[in-house]
Scaffold this active site. Structure first.
Site, mmCIF file in Angstrom:
data_model
loop_
_atom_site.group_PDB
_atom_site.id
_atom_site.type_symbol
_atom_site.label_atom_id
_atom_site.label_comp_id
_atom_site.label_asym_id
_atom_site.label_seq_id
_atom_site.Cartn_x
_atom_site.Cartn_y
_atom_site.Cartn_z
ATOM 1 N N LYS A 48 -4.721 3.292 -9.881
ATOM 2 C CA LYS A 48 -5.882 3.494 -9.009
ATOM 3 C C LYS A 48 -5.832 2.536 -7.825
ATOM 4 O O LYS A 48 -5.999 2.943 -6.663
ATOM 5 C CB LYS A 48 -7.174 3.257 -9.804
ATOM 6 C CG LYS A 48 -7.473 4.276 -10.880
ATOM 7 C CD LYS A 48 -8.714 3.845 -11.671
ATOM 8 C CE LYS A 48 -8.966 4.718 -12.866
ATOM 9 N NZ LYS A 48 -10.133 4.239 -13.662
ATOM 10 N N ALA A 72 -9.796 -0.813 -12.013
ATOM 11 C CA ALA A 72 -10.189 -1.152 -13.381
ATOM 12 C C ALA A 72 -10.225 0.113 -14.226
ATOM 13 O O ALA A 72 -10.458 1.215 -13.718
ATOM 14 C CB ALA A 72 -11.558 -1.833 -13.399
ATOM 15 N N ASP A 73 -9.986 -0.060 -15.500
ATOM 16 C CA ASP A 73 -10.080 1.070 -16.422
ATOM 17 C C ASP A 73 -10.433 0.563 -17.812
ATOM 18 O O ASP A 73 -10.176 -0.599 -18.147
ATOM 19 C CB ASP A 73 -8.776 1.861 -16.472
ATOM 20 C CG ASP A 73 -8.967 3.229 -17.107
ATOM 21 O OD1 ASP A 73 -9.464 4.139 -16.403
ATOM 22 O OD2 ASP A 73 -8.665 3.395 -18.295
ATOM 23 N N GLN A 74 -11.033 1.452 -18.574
ATOM 24 C CA GLN A 74 -11.477 1.105 -19.923
ATOM 25 C C GLN A 74 -11.180 2.260 -20.866
ATOM 26 O O GLN A 74 -11.443 3.416 -20.538
ATOM 27 C CB GLN A 74 -12.979 0.816 -19.908
ATOM 28 C CG GLN A 74 -13.551 0.286 -21.213
ATOM 29 C CD GLN A 74 -15.052 0.083 -21.091
ATOM 30 O OE1 GLN A 74 -15.794 1.035 -20.892
ATOM 31 N NE2 GLN A 74 -15.498 -1.151 -21.201
#
Length: 209
Positions: free
Chosen positions: A70, A86-88
């Site tokens: 991203k 950011a990622d989760q």
């Protein structure tokens, strides 16, 4: 609501959040990070997840890869900027959960997670001019209490559409706190952004004073 203090640093490098997440935006701005803009990356996340899963990647490796992809994608069209990605990922007993697409899907999420412990794998990355400068990964473990169907219905009625923005169909900062029996991990990580390590990076690069 009081406006967050302006802790502008000496470095004039603009900061971009490669996301449409209002929660991540608010976390950063409340901490004094002035964002030039929010630019969600045009990325087929499901295809990336599936490809990595076939390769045997862990949920944390997926979160890290997506965070970097991203940020890198947005960075390439915004030279000279610090781009935050950011990622989760939510994992419970080896099963990966995605954001619910509607209320019924959210109810199914809560029913599946009730009475169990799951992990939130979270990654944040900073890219400049297409190069990864820094990244940080964190894991939080959360245990939902037993939830009966009537409670789930009442919770979804009260929580509204906002819960569709949460991978676990909960929002810990609000009514979602009632869902939990035990939490182990960083609060900001649970909300989707390991904020304190990111602030340290930004201070070291004079984005923050």
């Amino acid at each position: 609501m009081n406006k967050p203090a302006d802790f502008k640093g000496t470095n004039q490098t603009e900061v971009i959040l490669a996301s449409a997440s209002s929660a991540r935006q608010q976390l950063l701005e409340n901490a004094g990070v002035r964002l030039a803009k929010l630019l969600p990356a045009a990325l087929d996340e499901e295809a990336v997840k599936e490809a990595l899963k076939q390769e045997g990647a862990t949920a944390l490796q997926v979160a890290e890869t997506l965070a970097e992809l991203k940020a890198r994608k947005v960075s390439l069209s915004n030279p000279g900027c610090f781009v935050i990605g950011a990622d989760q990922m939510l994992e419970c007993n080896g099963i990966w959960f995605d954001k619910p697409v509607d209320r019924d899907h959210a109810a199914a999420h809560l029913k599946a997670l009730a009475g169990k412990t799951h992990q939130l794998q979270c990654s944040v990355c900073v890219v400049k001019d297409g190069q990864r400068l820094w990244h940080h990964n964190e894991t939080a473990s959360l245990t939902l209490r037993a939830l009966d169907p009537d409670f789930i219905t009442r919770y979804l009625d009260a929580a509204g559409e906002e819960i569709l923005q949460s991978v676990g169909a909960y929002q810990l900062e609000g009514l979602g706190a009632q869902l939990f029996q035990r939490i182990q991990g960083d609060y900001f990580t649970i909300l989707g952004l390991p904020l304190l390590p990111l602030l340290t990076f930004l201070r070291h690069n004079e984005v923050l004073a």
